[in-house]
Enzyme design. Structure first.
Site, PDB file in Angstrom:
ATOM      1  N   SER A   1       0.960  -1.158  -0.111  1.00 24.26           N
ATOM      2  CA  SER A   1       0.034   0.031  -0.138  1.00 24.26           C
ATOM      3  C   SER A   1       1.009   1.188  -0.216  1.00 24.26           C
ATOM      4  O   SER A   1       0.662   2.138  -0.888  1.00 24.26           O
ATOM      5  CB  SER A   1      -1.034  -0.065   1.215  1.00 24.26           C
TER       6      SER A   1
ATOM      7  N   HIS B   1      -2.044  -8.863   1.802  1.00 16.63           N
ATOM      8  CA  HIS B   1      -1.717  -7.574   2.509  1.00 16.63           C
ATOM      9  C   HIS B   1      -2.720  -7.413   3.538  1.00 16.63           C
ATOM     10  O   HIS B   1      -3.165  -8.162   4.280  1.00 16.63           O
ATOM     11  CB  HIS B   1      -1.482  -6.536   1.550  1.00 16.63           C
TER      12      HIS B   1
ATOM     13  N   HIS C   1       5.863 -12.884   7.611  1.00 13.09           N
ATOM     14  CA  HIS C   1       6.053 -11.278   7.054  1.00 13.09           C
ATOM     15  C   HIS C   1       7.150 -11.316   6.160  1.00 13.09           C
ATOM     16  O   HIS C   1       8.028 -11.981   6.321  1.00 13.09           O
ATOM     17  CB  HIS C   1       6.177 -10.418   8.359  1.00 13.09           C
TER      18      HIS C   1
ATOM     19  N   ARG D   1       3.011  -4.515  16.826  1.00 15.89           N
ATOM     20  CA  ARG D   1       1.685  -4.211  16.803  1.00 15.89           C
ATOM     21  C   ARG D   1       0.600  -5.283  17.111  1.00 15.89           C
ATOM     22  O   ARG D   1      -0.264  -5.011  17.626  1.00 15.89           O
ATOM     23  CB  ARG D   1       1.420  -3.879  15.360  1.00 15.89           C
TER      24      ARG D   1
ATOM     25  N   ASP E   1      -2.464  -8.307  11.503  1.00 19.19           N
ATOM     26  CA  ASP E   1      -3.514  -8.665  11.265  1.00 19.19           C
ATOM     27  C   ASP E   1      -4.008  -9.766  12.045  1.00 19.19           C
ATOM     28  O   ASP E   1      -5.321 -10.384  11.996  1.00 19.19           O
ATOM     29  CB  ASP E   1      -3.693  -9.053   9.739  1.00 19.19           C
TER      30      ASP E   1
HETATM   31  N1  NMX Z   1       1.106 -19.737   6.091  1.00 13.68           N
HETATM   32  C1  NMX Z   1       1.666 -20.881   5.243  1.00 13.68           C
HETATM   33  N2  NMX Z   1       2.584 -20.686   4.231  1.00 13.68           N
HETATM   34  C2  NMX Z   1       3.393 -19.587   4.581  1.00 13.68           C
HETATM   35  C3  NMX Z   1       3.133 -18.252   5.467  1.00 13.68           C
HETATM   36  C4  NMX Z   1       1.787 -18.589   6.391  1.00 13.68           C
HETATM   37  N3  NMX Z   1       1.230 -17.876   6.914  1.00 13.68           N
HETATM   38  N4  NMX Z   1       3.871 -17.299   5.262  1.00 13.68           N
HETATM   39  C5  NMX Z   1       4.482 -17.561   4.266  1.00 13.68           C
HETATM   40  N5  NMX Z   1       4.333 -18.849   3.721  1.00 13.68           N
HETATM   41  C6  NMX Z   1       5.161 -19.706   2.651  1.00 13.68           C
HETATM   42  C7  NMX Z   1       4.871 -18.809   1.339  1.00 13.68           C
HETATM   43  O1  NMX Z   1       3.638 -18.865   0.896  1.00 13.68           O
HETATM   44  C8  NMX Z   1       5.953 -19.418   0.608  1.00 13.68           C
HETATM   45  O2  NMX Z   1       5.687 -20.514   0.095  1.00 13.68           O
HETATM   46  P1  NMX Z   1       6.325 -20.914  -1.430  1.00 13.68           P
HETATM   47  O3  NMX Z   1       7.569 -21.197  -1.395  1.00 13.68           O
HETATM   48  O4  NMX Z   1       5.370 -22.280  -1.707  1.00 13.68           O
HETATM   49  O5  NMX Z   1       6.033 -19.907  -2.399  1.00 13.68           O
HETATM   50  C9  NMX Z   1       6.960 -19.539   1.671  1.00 13.68           C
HETATM   51  O6  NMX Z   1       6.379 -19.521   3.063  1.00 13.68           O
HETATM   52  C10 NMX Z   1       8.041 -18.481   1.761  1.00 13.68           C
HETATM   53  O7  NMX Z   1       7.388 -17.312   1.795  1.00 13.68           O
HETATM   54  P2  NMX Z   1       8.208 -16.292   3.053  1.00 13.68           P
HETATM   55  O8  NMX Z   1       9.411 -15.604   2.068  1.00 13.68           O
HETATM   56  O9  NMX Z   1       8.504 -16.712   4.494  1.00 13.68           O
HETATM   57  O10 NMX Z   1       7.257 -14.837   2.803  1.00 13.68           O
HETATM   58  P3  NMX Z   1       6.858 -13.910   1.859  1.00 13.68           P
HETATM   59  O11 NMX Z   1       7.775 -12.723   2.089  1.00 13.68           O
HETATM   60  O12 NMX Z   1       6.953 -14.491   0.514  1.00 13.68           O
HETATM   61  O13 NMX Z   1       5.285 -13.171   2.236  1.00 13.68           O
HETATM   62  C11 NMX Z   1       3.557 -12.930   3.564  1.00 13.68           C
HETATM   63  C12 NMX Z   1       5.018 -12.616   3.557  1.00 13.68           C
HETATM   64  C13 NMX Z   1       3.076 -11.868   4.590  1.00 13.68           C
HETATM   65  C14 NMX Z   1       2.737 -12.455   2.157  1.00 13.68           C
HETATM   66  C15 NMX Z   1       3.155 -14.264   3.771  1.00 13.68           C
HETATM   67  O14 NMX Z   1       3.842 -14.589   5.026  1.00 13.68           O
HETATM   68  C16 NMX Z   1       1.889 -14.826   4.051  1.00 13.68           C
HETATM   69  O15 NMX Z   1       1.091 -15.162   2.935  1.00 13.68           O
HETATM   70  N6  NMX Z   1       1.276 -14.727   5.311  1.00 13.68           N
HETATM   71  C17 NMX Z   1      -0.278 -14.714   5.328  1.00 13.68           C
HETATM   72  C18 NMX Z   1      -0.865 -13.553   4.930  1.00 13.68           C
HETATM   73  C19 NMX Z   1      -0.827 -12.656   5.909  1.00 13.68           C
HETATM   74  O16 NMX Z   1      -0.989 -12.605   7.041  1.00 13.68           O
HETATM   75  N7  NMX Z   1      -0.752 -11.489   5.333  1.00 13.68           N
HETATM   76  C20 NMX Z   1      -0.516 -10.129   5.942  1.00 13.68           C
HETATM   77  C21 NMX Z   1       0.871  -9.421   6.223  1.00 13.68           C
HETATM   78  C22 NMX Z   1       0.571  -8.169   6.956  1.00 13.68           C
HETATM   79  N8  NMX Z   1      -0.181  -7.098   6.329  1.00 13.68           N
HETATM   80  O17 NMX Z   1      -0.739  -6.507   6.773  1.00 13.68           O
HETATM   81  O18 NMX Z   1       0.202  -6.864   5.162  1.00 13.68           O
HETATM   82  C1  MLT Z   2       1.961  -3.304   6.687  1.00 13.03           C
HETATM   83  O1  MLT Z   2       1.394  -2.895   7.739  1.00 13.03           O
HETATM   84  O2  MLT Z   2       2.099  -2.848   5.532  1.00 13.03           O
HETATM   85  C2  MLT Z   2       2.192  -5.026   6.545  1.00 13.03           C
HETATM   86  O3  MLT Z   2       2.928  -5.474   7.501  1.00 13.03           O
HETATM   87  C3  MLT Z   2       3.078  -5.378   5.547  1.00 13.03           C
HETATM   88  C4  MLT Z   2       4.675  -5.152   5.171  1.00 13.03           C
HETATM   89  O4  MLT Z   2       4.992  -4.297   5.933  1.00 13.03           O
HETATM   90  O5  MLT Z   2       4.943  -5.569   4.440  1.00 13.03           O
END
Ligand code: NMX
Ligand code: MLT
Length: 435
Positions: free
Chosen positions: A242, A272, A318, A327, A373
């Site tokens: 964002s 996100h 994350h 947070r 979240d």
């Molecule tokens: N549950 C299961 N698998 C996960 C999770 C999770 N919570 N988090 C990461 N992984 C997997 C991810 O999908 C990836 O799999 P693959 O190799 O098959 O593509 C692998 O672990 C490596 O990912 P990371 O490098 O740890 O995470 P990345 O930086 O790519 O993504 C998020 C970060 C936040 C997108 C990821 O952790 C996620 O999808 N979390 C759940 C969604 C979430 O809570 N999002 C909110 C973040 C905060 N916000 O407000 O934005």
């Molecule tokens: C945010 O507050 O924007 C989330 O934690 C996602 C991020 O920092 O990548």
């Protein structure tokens, strides 16, 4: 006169000089290198953006202008009978780098309340949305429509000097922050209540007014929760989807309204900001399945089922953080104080013990700990705000503070259009062979 604008007018010339000197002396210094994996891997860790409001440390979490979440709670002015930081205080901090006085905060509350009136056509636009249209899409639509009154766009087309762009960006930003509250109230009341939106109270603070337009201002504890919520979701340095989107679109000199609408569209993605909605869905489904059995065995079995189906555990992991999000901890402290016996909070608490273990064993995610979240929905539902499809709108209101604070500085510092270099796989292969 706006005290915040006056303070900015004093700060900007000094900062411009400071940045000019810094760049003259160090403009060619090297800060890092880029690997092929980073190009394919979402530019993770590439130092590429300027963001003044906050910086994220993987282990410590966010610092807003060098203050941790806890320090913000201690130092930023709160409401007369409250103890959480007022979002007004946070905005002042993000914009100026300074902790405001109570008077400065009060002036900001009054200014936002005074700017909150919506154009009739924007109200009609929201009223005409089908109730199947997601609240985030309605929010983005309404914010885009505020473009009609953008003083930045008008000033740009009338040929004002580049040095003054920040002043018009400031005016639009203040209008946007003010008007997003009645917009959110209207969306909420149309979708889930009787369509009647309480008027903005000119002598009340931003958090109170948001609670009021939603219909919850009679609960002071909920108002305090909103003040905390709006403060801590405001900024998370510049690389999150964002913030980065708002900054990128703003770099084309699109107005604050168009830039923020784009930012909100990014926030609306499930990886996100929409994760707060996804988390509550996930918790409710889990509760239905496990009932009151919060044993390790039952919870682990449920989680493995999700992971074995190739799904993610929302609210965990994350892109930058490698420890529990502070947070999350601030919201947990709030829950421990106000709703320690709530069964849904107890489930969230148990998951905090169980999920990191399971995700570590699963072995994929780089961060098995909860993010912001993971906690917010359970607090909102406790106070009766149970419509989880609305949760990302609250995140969006808060994020507007951080994105607008930076956009004002983008214009003040005269940052250029953003345009990084891209390559095809073929060209990358050739470059790697040559190297
Ligand atoms: N549950 C299961 N698998 C996960 C999770 C999770 N919570 N988090 C990461 N992984 C997997 C991810 O999908 C990836 O799999 P693959 O190799 O098959 O593509 C692998 O672990 C490596 O990912 P990371 O490098 O740890 O995470 P990345 O930086 O790519 O993504 C998020 C970060 C936040 C997108 C990821 O952790 C996620 O999808 N979390 C759940 C969604 C979430 O809570 N999002 C909110 C973040 C905060 N916000 O407000 O934005
Ligand atoms: C945010 O507050 O924007 C989330 O934690 C996602 C991020 O920092 O990548």
């Amino acid at each position: 006169a706006s005290p915040l604008k006056e303070r900015l007018a004093q700060l900007i010339p000094k900062r411009r000089e400071e940045v000019k000197k810094f760049r003259a002396e160090h403009g060619s210094d090297v800060l890092g290198e880029v690997t092929l994996n980073q190009i394919y891997g979402g530019a993770r860790g590439v130092p590429a953006l300027l963001w003044e409001g906050s910086v994220l440390d993987p282990n410590e979490g966010i610092r807003f202008r060098n203050l941790t979440v806890k320090e913000c709670q201690e130092k930023l002015p709160s409401a007369t009978h409250g103890k959480q930081p007022l979002p007004e205080s946070m905005f002042w901090l993000l914009v100026t780098g300074e902790v405001p006085t109570a008077n400065e905060v009060q002036a900001l509350s009054a200014e936002w309340a005074a700017r909150a009136q919506l154009p009739k056509f924007v109200e009609d636009l929201i009223d005409n949305c089908p109730n199947t249209l997601h609240p985030m899409a309605q929010l983005s639509l309404a914010i885009t429509a505020l473009e009609n009154d953008s003083v930045f766009s008008k000033a740009y087309h009338s040929g004002v000097s580049k040095a003054d762009y920040w002043q018009f960006t400031y005016e639009d930003s203040m209008d946007l922050i003010a008007k997003i509250v009645p917009i959110a109230g209207r969306i909420y009341r149309n979708l889930y209540r009787d369509g009647v939106v309480a008027p903005i109270q000119p002598d009340k603070d931003y958090g109170y007014n948001l609670a009021n337009v939603l219909g919850f201002s009679n609960n002071e504890e909920f108002v305090e929760l909103l003040r905390l919520y709006l403060s801590i979701h405001s900024d998370h340095e510049g690389g999150n989807v964002s913030a980065h989107t708002g900054h990128l679109v703003g770099s084309a000199l699109s107005s604050p309204f168009l830039s923020m609408a784009a930012s909100l569209n990014g926030l609306a993605g499930p990886l996100h900001g929409l994760a707060n909605q996804e988390v509550l869905d996930f918790l409710l489904k889990m509760k239905e399945s496990v009932g009151d059995d919060y044993s390790d065995e039952t919870l682990e079995k449920y989680l493995w089922n999700i992971l074995d189906n190739g799904q993610i555990v929302p609210g965990y992991g994350h892109a930058v953080l490698r420890k529990t999000d502070p947070r999350y901890l601030a919201q947990r402290d709030f829950a421990l104080e106000h709703l320690p016996e709530d069964p849904m909070f107890k489930l969230v608490s148990r998951l905090y013990e169980v999920v990191p273990r399971v995700l570590t064993k699963h072995g994929k995610t780089k961060n098995p700990f909860p993010n912001v979240d993971s906690h917010s929905g359970v607090l909102l539902q406790y106070y009766g705000l149970k419509e989880q499809t609305f949760y990302t709108v609250l995140f969006g209101i808060s994020r507007t503070l951080g994105v607008m604070a930076q956009l004002i500085w983008d214009r003040a510092l005269g940052l250029p259009i953003e345009r990084p270099k891209s390559f095809s796989t073929e060209v990358l292969k050739k470059r790697i062979e040559k190297a």
